[in-house]
Design a protein around this motif. Structure first.
Motif, PDB file in Angstrom:
ATOM      1  N   GLN A   1      -1.464  -1.753  -2.124  1.00 60.20           N
ATOM      2  CA  GLN A   1      -0.385  -0.772  -2.061  1.00 60.20           C
ATOM      3  C   GLN A   1       0.122  -0.535  -0.634  1.00 60.20           C
ATOM      4  O   GLN A   1       0.763   0.467  -0.356  1.00 60.20           O
ATOM      5  CB  GLN A   1      -0.865   0.529  -2.704  1.00 60.20           C
ATOM      6  CG  GLN A   1      -1.258   0.308  -4.167  1.00 60.20           C
ATOM      7  CD  GLN A   1      -1.654   1.579  -4.868  1.00 60.20           C
ATOM      8  OE1 GLN A   1      -0.811   2.440  -5.130  1.00 60.20           O
ATOM      9  NE2 GLN A   1      -2.920   1.708  -5.180  1.00 60.20           N
ATOM     10  N   THR A   2      -0.210  -1.454   0.252  1.00 58.77           N
ATOM     11  CA  THR A   2       0.321  -1.431   1.612  1.00 58.77           C
ATOM     12  C   THR A   2       0.892  -2.807   1.934  1.00 58.77           C
ATOM     13  O   THR A   2       0.713  -3.756   1.178  1.00 58.77           O
ATOM     14  CB  THR A   2      -0.775  -1.069   2.636  1.00 58.77           C
ATOM     15  OG1 THR A   2      -1.885  -1.962   2.466  1.00 58.77           O
ATOM     16  CG2 THR A   2      -1.237   0.363   2.456  1.00 58.77           C
ATOM     17  N   LYS A  35      -1.030   4.756   3.124  1.00 58.72           N
ATOM     18  CA  LYS A  35       0.350   4.277   3.037  1.00 58.72           C
ATOM     19  C   LYS A  35       1.195   4.808   4.194  1.00 58.72           C
ATOM     20  O   LYS A  35       2.055   4.101   4.720  1.00 58.72           O
ATOM     21  CB  LYS A  35       0.946   4.676   1.685  1.00 58.72           C
ATOM     22  CG  LYS A  35       0.286   3.961   0.508  1.00 58.72           C
ATOM     23  CD  LYS A  35       0.726   4.495  -0.831  1.00 58.72           C
ATOM     24  CE  LYS A  35       2.109   4.006  -1.201  1.00 58.72           C
ATOM     25  NZ  LYS A  35       2.461   4.354  -2.605  1.00 58.72           N
ATOM     26  N   ASP A  59       0.325   2.850   7.253  1.00 60.36           N
ATOM     27  CA  ASP A  59       1.008   1.559   7.177  1.00 60.36           C
ATOM     28  C   ASP A  59       2.450   1.701   7.648  1.00 60.36           C
ATOM     29  O   ASP A  59       2.950   0.898   8.444  1.00 60.36           O
ATOM     30  CB  ASP A  59       0.952   1.058   5.734  1.00 60.36           C
ATOM     31  CG  ASP A  59       1.523  -0.343   5.563  1.00 60.36           C
ATOM     32  OD1 ASP A  59       1.369  -1.174   6.474  1.00 60.36           O
ATOM     33  OD2 ASP A  59       2.117  -0.615   4.497  1.00 60.36           O
ATOM     34  N   ARG A  60       3.136   2.744   7.197  1.00 60.49           N
ATOM     35  CA  ARG A  60       4.533   2.975   7.577  1.00 60.49           C
ATOM     36  C   ARG A  60       4.666   3.246   9.067  1.00 60.49           C
ATOM     37  O   ARG A  60       5.622   2.796   9.712  1.00 60.49           O
ATOM     38  CB  ARG A  60       5.092   4.163   6.781  1.00 60.49           C
ATOM     39  CG  ARG A  60       6.591   4.384   6.968  1.00 60.49           C
ATOM     40  CD  ARG A  60       7.050   5.680   6.338  1.00 60.49           C
ATOM     41  NE  ARG A  60       6.585   6.841   7.072  1.00 60.49           N
ATOM     42  CZ  ARG A  60       7.162   7.323   8.181  1.00 60.49           C
ATOM     43  NH1 ARG A  60       8.222   6.715   8.690  1.00 60.49           N
ATOM     44  NH2 ARG A  60       6.679   8.389   8.768  1.00 60.49           N
TER      45      ARG A  60
END
Length: 351
Positions: free
Chosen positions: A53-54, A23, A26-27
């Protein structure tokens, strides 16, 4: 040059941490998150979990093992993952090794190049939604003389073309990968030796297919350990068990592709000693026999500036997506290493 993240294997007690790493990647704008499989966690389930969840990061199999799945099932899985992720899936394939192929899957490890070529052809045909018929040395679809008939994928993939990668180490495998794939997944890559150990063979394969090397994704995976430059030796020592496992014990004495790669990089004597000790049960001795230079050339160690300098070397050598495996004993350390990757890329002027 883009950055990727490799989560390795799931189920090792760091599952929640791995998801947090994915995550954060991803950010931070990492391009792709890869997951592996051997004879524990499977990659498809992990990638589905991460994709759910991404938001932006691609998810890729590094690798789906060819002996583990029929090619049509791999096409189904790829199409499903691409659809569920909104067009963010990258299909990475590999033959695994003789011990896993024959010991875990009961599939004879023979003619890996021919098997890979046929497998890729069937997967591509199935994903294109052609009616699936194929006559090869290893697969015949439908089976002759029975009730089977040519079928086509019932679902429409999110994209018409899902990028396909192959994990390759040896010269012949690398050349075929350049010919039939969209990218190559590399391990233990040394920027100094990348041309002679990988790029020249990938280029030859592209030429055979009538295509340039430009546009082909060269994707090595490197462990990254953040620290002070004065502590590089200590940082390198943390990777001794990892390097010893691959160079010394991954595969048989005659079929250890990582050991052969170390030899091609000029570490012939060390590769022999590491393997001899590892296969004799002396894992500590095998780890101690690894030259510091072998570890340092195949990892990213030290300060952000030192890592940035190494990234420049990999970019100059032809790497297009640099996949990081951030090391750390805690989640905070792994996240710090992950952030150091993006900072180093920016300092190197490669972002």
């Amino acid at each position: 040059m883009q950055l990727g993240i490799n989560l390795g294997y799931w189920g090792a007690g760091m599952d929640a941490d791995n998801l947090a790493v994915a995550k954060e990647a991803d950010r931070l704008g990492y391009a792709v998150c890869w997951a592996a499989e051997a004879y524990g966690s499977d990659a498809a389930t992990v990638l589905t979990w991460v994709a759910a969840q991404t938001e932006r990061i691609d998810v890729g199999s590094a690798i789906f093992q060819i002996p583990a799945r029929q090619p049509a099932m791999t096409a189904m899985t790829a199409a499903t993952l691409d659809s569920l992720s909104g067009g963010r899936f990258r299909l990475g394939l590999g033959v695994s090794g003789p011990q896993v192929s024959e010991g875990w899957y009961g599939v004879k490890f023979d003619k890996p190049l021919a098997r890979t070529r046929e497998y890729v052809e069937i997967v591509r045909k199935a994903m294109s939604r052609e009616r699936l018929s194929y006559e090869g040395q290893h697969w015949t679809l439908p089976l002759p003389g029975g009730p089977g008939k040519p079928l086509k994928l019932t679902v429409h993939p999110e994209r018409e073309y899902i990028p396909l990668y192959i994990a390759a180490i040896g010269p012949k495998n690398l050349e075929q990968t350049g010919e039939i794939a969209d990218g190559a997944l590399l391990i233990f890559p040394s920027a100094e030796h990348l041309e002679e150990t990988a790029i020249q063979y990938l280029r030859a394969g592209r030429e055979k297919a009538g295509k340039p090397l430009e546009g082909f994704d060269v994707v090595p995976t490197l462990p990254l350990a953040l620290g002070e430059d004065k502590d590089v030796t200590t940082l390198a020592d943390t990777f001794r068990p990892y390097t010893a496992l691959y160079v010394g014990g991954m595969g048989s004495r005659k079929q250890n592709f990582y050991n052969q790669l170390a030899r091609r990089m000029g570490f012939e004597a060390a590769a022999t000693e590491i393997q001899d000790k590892y296969l004799a049960g002396d894992k500590e001795g095998a780890a101690a026999a690894i030259p510091h230079d072998l570890i340092d050339k195949t990892t990213l160690l030290g300060s952000v500036d030192r890592i940035a300098d190494r990234m420049k070397e990999y970019a100059a050598a032809g790497v297009t997506t640099l996949t990081l495996a951030p090391a750390g004993f805690t989640l905070d350390e792994r996240l710090a290493a992950l952030r150091a990757g993006t900072e180093a890329l920016e300092r190197a002027g490669l972002a």
